[in-house]
Design a protein around this motif. Structure first.
Motif, PDB file in Angstrom:
ATOM      1  N   ILE A   1       0.865  -1.174   0.000  1.00 35.64           N
ATOM      2  CA  ILE A   1       0.000   0.000   0.000  1.00 35.64           C
ATOM      3  C   ILE A   1       0.904   1.227   0.000  1.00 35.64           C
ATOM      4  O   ILE A   1       1.725   1.404   0.903  1.00 35.64           O
ATOM      5  CB  ILE A   1      -0.939   0.022   1.223  1.00 35.64           C
ATOM      6  CG1 ILE A   1      -1.852  -1.204   1.206  1.00 35.64           C
ATOM      7  CG2 ILE A   1      -1.754   1.317   1.234  1.00 35.64           C
ATOM      8  CD1 ILE A   1      -2.711  -1.355   2.439  1.00 35.64           C
ATOM      9  N   ASP A   2       0.776   2.030  -1.050  1.00 33.72           N
ATOM     10  CA  ASP A   2       1.510   3.291  -1.131  1.00 33.72           C
ATOM     11  C   ASP A   2       0.650   4.378  -0.504  1.00 33.72           C
ATOM     12  O   ASP A   2      -0.514   4.551  -0.864  1.00 33.72           O
ATOM     13  CB  ASP A   2       1.812   3.656  -2.594  1.00 33.72           C
ATOM     14  CG  ASP A   2       2.839   2.730  -3.218  1.00 33.72           C
ATOM     15  OD1 ASP A   2       3.741   2.270  -2.493  1.00 33.72           O
ATOM     16  OD2 ASP A   2       2.734   2.460  -4.424  1.00 33.72           O
ATOM     17  N   ILE A   3       1.231   5.111   0.434  1.00 31.28           N
ATOM     18  CA  ILE A   3       0.528   6.175   1.157  1.00 31.28           C
ATOM     19  C   ILE A   3       1.093   7.521   0.730  1.00 31.28           C
ATOM     20  O   ILE A   3       2.303   7.731   0.789  1.00 31.28           O
ATOM     21  CB  ILE A   3       0.725   6.011   2.682  1.00 31.28           C
ATOM     22  CG1 ILE A   3       0.206   4.663   3.170  1.00 31.28           C
ATOM     23  CG2 ILE A   3       0.103   7.176   3.442  1.00 31.28           C
ATOM     24  CD1 ILE A   3      -1.277   4.530   3.229  1.00 31.28           C
ATOM     25  N   THR A   4       0.218   8.419   0.319  1.00 32.94           N
ATOM     26  CA  THR A   4       0.611   9.783  -0.019  1.00 32.94           C
ATOM     27  C   THR A   4      -0.176  10.730   0.867  1.00 32.94           C
ATOM     28  O   THR A   4      -1.409  10.642   0.937  1.00 32.94           O
ATOM     29  CB  THR A   4       0.308  10.097  -1.500  1.00 32.94           C
ATOM     30  OG1 THR A   4       0.986   9.138  -2.303  1.00 32.94           O
ATOM     31  CG2 THR A   4       0.760  11.489  -1.871  1.00 32.94           C
ATOM     32  N   LEU A   5       0.534  11.626   1.564  1.00 34.97           N
ATOM     33  CA  LEU A   5      -0.089  12.578   2.480  1.00 34.97           C
ATOM     34  C   LEU A   5       0.136  14.001   1.998  1.00 34.97           C
ATOM     35  O   LEU A   5       1.240  14.331   1.541  1.00 34.97           O
ATOM     36  CB  LEU A   5       0.484  12.430   3.887  1.00 34.97           C
ATOM     37  CG  LEU A   5       0.213  11.083   4.559  1.00 34.97           C
ATOM     38  CD1 LEU A   5       1.245  10.787   5.609  1.00 34.97           C
ATOM     39  CD2 LEU A   5      -1.181  11.066   5.141  1.00 34.97           C
ATOM     40  N   GLU A   6      -0.886  14.825   2.118  1.00 34.65           N
ATOM     41  CA  GLU A   6      -0.780  16.243   1.806  1.00 34.65           C
ATOM     42  C   GLU A   6      -1.405  17.013   2.952  1.00 34.65           C
ATOM     43  O   GLU A   6      -2.525  16.731   3.355  1.00 34.65           O
ATOM     44  CB  GLU A   6      -1.507  16.578   0.506  1.00 34.65           C
ATOM     45  CG  GLU A   6      -0.876  15.966  -0.725  1.00 34.65           C
ATOM     46  CD  GLU A   6      -1.587  16.372  -1.997  1.00 34.65           C
ATOM     47  OE1 GLU A   6      -2.161  17.474  -2.031  1.00 34.65           O
ATOM     48  OE2 GLU A   6      -1.559  15.574  -2.942  1.00 34.65           O
ATOM     49  N   GLU A   7      -0.659  17.976   3.473  1.00 32.65           N
ATOM     50  CA  GLU A   7      -1.126  18.751   4.626  1.00 32.65           C
ATOM     51  C   GLU A   7      -1.149  20.233   4.269  1.00 32.65           C
ATOM     52  O   GLU A   7      -0.249  20.727   3.589  1.00 32.65           O
ATOM     53  CB  GLU A   7      -0.193  18.517   5.811  1.00 32.65           C
ATOM     54  CG  GLU A   7      -0.649  19.210   7.069  1.00 32.65           C
ATOM     55  CD  GLU A   7       0.329  19.002   8.216  1.00 32.65           C
ATOM     56  OE1 GLU A   7       0.163  19.695   9.235  1.00 32.65           O
ATOM     57  OE2 GLU A   7       1.254  18.192   8.090  1.00 32.65           O
TER      58      GLU A   7
ATOM     59  N   CYS B   1      -5.111  12.067   2.533  1.00 31.43           N
ATOM     60  CA  CYS B   1      -4.293  10.891   2.297  1.00 31.43           C
ATOM     61  C   CYS B   1      -4.898  10.062   1.174  1.00 31.43           C
ATOM     62  O   CYS B   1      -6.118   9.901   1.097  1.00 31.43           O
ATOM     63  CB  CYS B   1      -4.199  10.035   3.559  1.00 31.43           C
ATOM     64  SG  CYS B   1      -3.180   8.564   3.351  1.00 31.43           S
ATOM     65  N   THR B   2      -4.020   9.535   0.325  1.00 35.56           N
ATOM     66  CA  THR B   2      -4.416   8.575  -0.698  1.00 35.56           C
ATOM     67  C   THR B   2      -3.635   7.298  -0.441  1.00 35.56           C
ATOM     68  O   THR B   2      -2.412   7.329  -0.291  1.00 35.56           O
ATOM     69  CB  THR B   2      -4.093   9.106  -2.112  1.00 35.56           C
ATOM     70  OG1 THR B   2      -4.784  10.345  -2.296  1.00 35.56           O
ATOM     71  CG2 THR B   2      -4.533   8.137  -3.180  1.00 35.56           C
ATOM     72  N   ALA B   3      -4.345   6.183  -0.371  1.00 35.09           N
ATOM     73  CA  ALA B   3      -3.730   4.870  -0.188  1.00 35.09           C
ATOM     74  C   ALA B   3      -4.013   4.062  -1.453  1.00 35.09           C
ATOM     75  O   ALA B   3      -5.173   3.879  -1.824  1.00 35.09           O
ATOM     76  CB  ALA B   3      -4.318   4.166   1.032  1.00 35.09           C
ATOM     77  N   THR B   4      -2.951   3.618  -2.112  1.00 32.06           N
ATOM     78  CA  THR B   4      -3.086   2.904  -3.373  1.00 32.06           C
ATOM     79  C   THR B   4      -2.464   1.528  -3.263  1.00 32.06           C
ATOM     80  O   THR B   4      -1.322   1.391  -2.808  1.00 32.06           O
ATOM     81  CB  THR B   4      -2.396   3.693  -4.507  1.00 32.06           C
ATOM     82  OG1 THR B   4      -2.917   5.018  -4.534  1.00 32.06           O
ATOM     83  CG2 THR B   4      -2.624   3.038  -5.850  1.00 32.06           C
ATOM     84  N   LEU B   5      -3.207   0.519  -3.688  1.00 30.94           N
ATOM     85  CA  LEU B   5      -2.694  -0.844  -3.693  1.00 30.94           C
ATOM     86  C   LEU B   5      -1.738  -0.997  -4.876  1.00 30.94           C
ATOM     87  O   LEU B   5      -2.048  -0.575  -5.993  1.00 30.94           O
ATOM     88  CB  LEU B   5      -3.859  -1.828  -3.813  1.00 30.94           C
ATOM     89  CG  LEU B   5      -3.595  -3.275  -3.462  1.00 30.94           C
ATOM     90  CD1 LEU B   5      -3.088  -3.416  -2.036  1.00 30.94           C
ATOM     91  CD2 LEU B   5      -4.855  -4.100  -3.641  1.00 30.94           C
ATOM     92  N   ALA B   6      -0.562  -1.560  -4.630  1.00 34.08           N
ATOM     93  CA  ALA B   6       0.447  -1.703  -5.675  1.00 34.08           C
ATOM     94  C   ALA B   6       1.066  -3.088  -5.618  1.00 34.08           C
ATOM     95  O   ALA B   6       1.071  -3.729  -4.571  1.00 34.08           O
ATOM     96  CB  ALA B   6       1.539  -0.649  -5.487  1.00 34.08           C
ATOM     97  N   GLY B   7       1.565  -3.535  -6.727  1.00 34.41           N
ATOM     98  CA  GLY B   7       2.239  -4.826  -6.800  1.00 34.41           C
ATOM     99  C   GLY B   7       1.771  -5.598  -8.013  1.00 34.41           C
ATOM    100  O   GLY B   7       0.704  -5.318  -8.564  1.00 34.41           O
TER     101      GLY B   7
END
Length: 87
Positions: free
Chosen positions: A7-13, A20-26
């Protein structure tokens, strides 16, 4: 056979709000993304770690629900009946 998804987590504040965006990867992972948000109360002292954790947990929860919905759709395509996933 072992598979590994991440799970790739991207945070913006922006100071008071965290997205937050959580994207399944693999390899072979379904294309699923979850979104979560947090907002700091004006009465609370700033602590970006709290906002990050709340937004990330909400995004992961949303991702889990989206993944389950996608799996239900695949089951329904195979069975031509409504899927009943519980638990």
């Amino acid at each position: 056979m072992e598979k590994q998804w991440k799970i790739d987590i991207t945070l913006e504040e922006d100071g008071n709000r965290t997205a937050c965006t959580a994207t399944l990867a693999g390899e072979g992972a379904p294309r699923v993304t979850g979104h979560g948000y947090s907002r700091r109360s004006p009465a609370d002292a700033p602590d970006s770690r709290i906002g990050d954790e709340v937004a990330a947990s909400r995004a992961c929860s949303n991702l889990a629900h989206e993944l389950l919905e996608q799996a239900a759709g695949v089951i329904e395509q195979h069975t031509h009946s409504p899927a009943h996933l519980t638990g």
